[in-house]
Design an enzyme around this catalytic site. Structure first.
Site, PDB file in Angstrom:
ATOM      1  CG  HIS A   1      28.602  30.150  -6.192  1.00  0.00           C
ATOM      2  ND1 HIS A   1      28.532  30.418  -4.842  1.00  0.00           N
ATOM      3  CD2 HIS A   1      29.704  30.800  -6.644  1.00  0.00           C
ATOM      4  CE1 HIS A   1      29.540  31.206  -4.507  1.00  0.00           C
ATOM      5  NE2 HIS A   1      30.266  31.453  -5.576  1.00  0.00           N
TER       6      HIS A   1
ATOM      7  CG  HIS B   1      33.002  34.231  -2.166  1.00  0.00           C
ATOM      8  ND1 HIS B   1      32.771  32.927  -1.836  1.00  0.00           N
ATOM      9  CD2 HIS B   1      32.603  34.367  -3.468  1.00  0.00           C
ATOM     10  CE1 HIS B   1      32.271  32.290  -2.885  1.00  0.00           C
ATOM     11  NE2 HIS B   1      32.154  33.137  -3.891  1.00  0.00           N
TER      12      HIS B   1
ATOM     13  CG  ASP C   1      31.955  33.079  -9.117  1.00  0.00           C
ATOM     14  OD1 ASP C   1      31.580  32.440  -8.124  1.00  0.00           O
ATOM     15  OD2 ASP C   1      32.097  34.321  -9.105  1.00  0.00           O
ATOM     16  CG  ASP C   2      27.769  32.345  -9.851  1.00  0.00           C
ATOM     17  OD1 ASP C   2      27.064  31.604  -9.143  1.00  0.00           O
ATOM     18  OD2 ASP C   2      28.571  33.162  -9.384  1.00  0.00           O
TER      19      ASP C   2
ATOM     20  CD  GLU D   1      32.994  38.574  -6.179  1.00  0.00           C
ATOM     21  OE1 GLU D   1      32.482  38.239  -5.083  1.00  0.00           O
ATOM     22  OE2 GLU D   1      32.497  38.261  -7.290  1.00  0.00           O
TER      23      GLU D   1
ATOM     24  CG  HIS E   1      34.940  30.196  -6.756  1.00  0.00           C
ATOM     25  ND1 HIS E   1      35.594  31.351  -6.349  1.00  0.00           N
ATOM     26  CD2 HIS E   1      33.621  30.479  -6.682  1.00  0.00           C
ATOM     27  CE1 HIS E   1      34.701  32.280  -6.050  1.00  0.00           C
ATOM     28  NE2 HIS E   1      33.490  31.776  -6.257  1.00  0.00           N
TER      29      HIS E   1
HETATM   30  N1  HPA Z   1      30.388  36.372  -5.043  1.00  0.00           N
HETATM   31  C1  HPA Z   1      29.644  36.345  -3.948  1.00  0.00           C
HETATM   32  N2  HPA Z   1      28.591  35.571  -3.812  1.00  0.00           N
HETATM   33  C2  HPA Z   1      28.249  34.775  -4.819  1.00  0.00           C
HETATM   34  C3  HPA Z   1      28.975  34.764  -5.983  1.00  0.00           C
HETATM   35  C4  HPA Z   1      30.108  35.594  -6.098  1.00  0.00           C
HETATM   36  O1  HPA Z   1      30.823  35.661  -7.113  1.00  0.00           O
HETATM   37  N3  HPA Z   1      28.362  33.859  -6.783  1.00  0.00           N
HETATM   38  C5  HPA Z   1      27.316  33.350  -6.119  1.00  0.00           C
HETATM   39  N4  HPA Z   1      27.243  33.902  -4.914  1.00  0.00           N
HETATM   40 ZN    ZN Z   2      31.770  32.768  -5.943  1.00  0.00          ZN
END
Ligand code: HPA
Ligand code: ZN
Length: 340
Positions: free
Chosen positions: A19, A197, A278-279, A200, A17
């Site tokens: 991006h 996703h 994630d990011d 969240e 996971h």
């Molecule tokens: N959630 C949803 N969209 C996203 C995320 C995330 O954590 N990171 C990049 N796009």
């Molecule tokens: Zn994500």
């Protein structure tokens, strides 16, 4: 066993996971903006970092889409993915399944091919130079309509051999998985692996829909699944992997403190949880940083750390023979570390 941070560093792992546009570090944002003559609302690394204070997923996404606007040429996408893969390699990541957001680029006039060609070439070269296995998963932006997702899938079919799966990301609330029912059915028929996703910020019902309407192989995040005992039982029974991202959850206020992160509860309920970044450029850490932070906050033991890293191989998209070899290598590595 060495201390926990050393153990985390030494364990081989998969990242499932990430991006790739979320690995765009502030320094690279500014240098690509200069290279491509793009004007940004920020003029220094410090100003960018100050913008990285988020109250919600949407706050982050607003910055994330502006940040990715500096990516223009195939070389930019190549450089971005190469920098991430080198960083992941340093964390002992041996297998990566990388999300990318084609609509974040095609909406700015960047051809789909430019994006995929740059990212894919970086994956091929990293295998050669670093021995890291990397593949691409394209995500549909869920705040946009299903017609746009269909057009994105059409573009991806030309690159069928370079993209292993499709996912669903962006603003979760108000954009349930069922909005993308038809395009996911088409993607399945075309042989793509499916991810989304869910849970969240969105309710447990979105996780049910990801499973039962879209038919995903893994759920990204999934935190709010814990609110629904029947859903937890289903996820445990089917060993549906959850790709959990602790520092993301903290920075997007999904949890108020890592001490309250649900990871331990997920493990106690026998869910197939993995730890991911994630990011990483926006949330303050790559995969080992995510392990370290959550391990410290929840006081996870060495066997729990090993179980989390091992789960990443069980949850990865790989042929079963390759998975068996990867798990055997993982177990041998753990034995080696344990005898030190
Ligand atoms: N959630 C949803 N969209 C996203 C995320 C995330 O954590 N990171 C990049 N796009
Ligand atoms: Zn994500």
């Amino acid at each position: 066993m060495p201390d926990r941070d050393l153990l985390i560093g030494r364990l081989p792992k998969c990242e499932l996971h990430i991006h790739i546009e979320g690995s765009l570090e502030p320094e690279m944002v500014l240098s690509l903006a200069r290279r491509n003559g793009i004007r940004l609302p920020w003029d220094s690394v410090e100003a960018l970092r100050r913008a990285y204070r988020f109250g919600s997923l949407q706050d982050f996404l607003d910055v994330y889409y502006v940040g990715m606007s500096v990516l223009v040429t195939e070389q930019d996408f190549y450089d971005l993915a190469t920098a991430y893969l080198q960083r992941a390699h340093a964390d002992n990541v041996v297998h990566v399944e990388m999300f990318f957001d084609p609509q974040g680029h095609t909406s700015r006039g960047i051809p789909f091919d430019t994006v995929v060609n740059g990212l894919f070439r970086a994956c091929v070269d990293a295998r050669e130079t670093l021995g890291i296995q990397a593949s691409l998963i394209m995500c549909f932006l869920r705040h946009l309509d299903e017609a746009g997702a269909h057009r994105t899938l059409d573009a991806a079919l030309v690159h069928r051999d370079r993209i292993v799966g499709v996912g669903l990301d962006s603003s979760e609330k108000g954009n349930p998985p069922e909005k993308f029912r038809n395009v996911f059915r088409r993607a399945r028929d075309a042989g793509f692996a499916l991810f989304a996703h869910a849970g969240e910020e969105g309710p447990p019902n979105y996780v049910w829909q990801a499973l039962d309407v879209l038919g995903v192989a893994r759920v990204d995040h999934g935190n709010r699944a814990l609110e629904d005992a029947a859903l937890v039982a289903r996820l445990a029974r089917d060993r549906v992997p959850l790709t959990v991202c602790p520092l993301s959850n903290l920075r997007l206020r999904v949890v108020d403190d890592l001490k309250h992160h649900p990871l331990r509860h997920m493990m106690e309920k026998d869910l197939a949880v993995t730890v991911n970044s994630d990011d990483p450029a926006y949330f303050g850490g790559y995969v080992n940083d995510n392990f370290s932070a959550v391990v410290r906050a929840l006081d996870l033991s060495a066997p729990e750390i090993v179980a989390l890293a091992r789960n990443s191989f069980s949850a990865a998209m790989m042929p079963e023979a390759e998975r068996a070899r990867a798990l055997a290598r993982f177990d041998a590595a753990v034995k080696g570390i344990g005898s030190e």
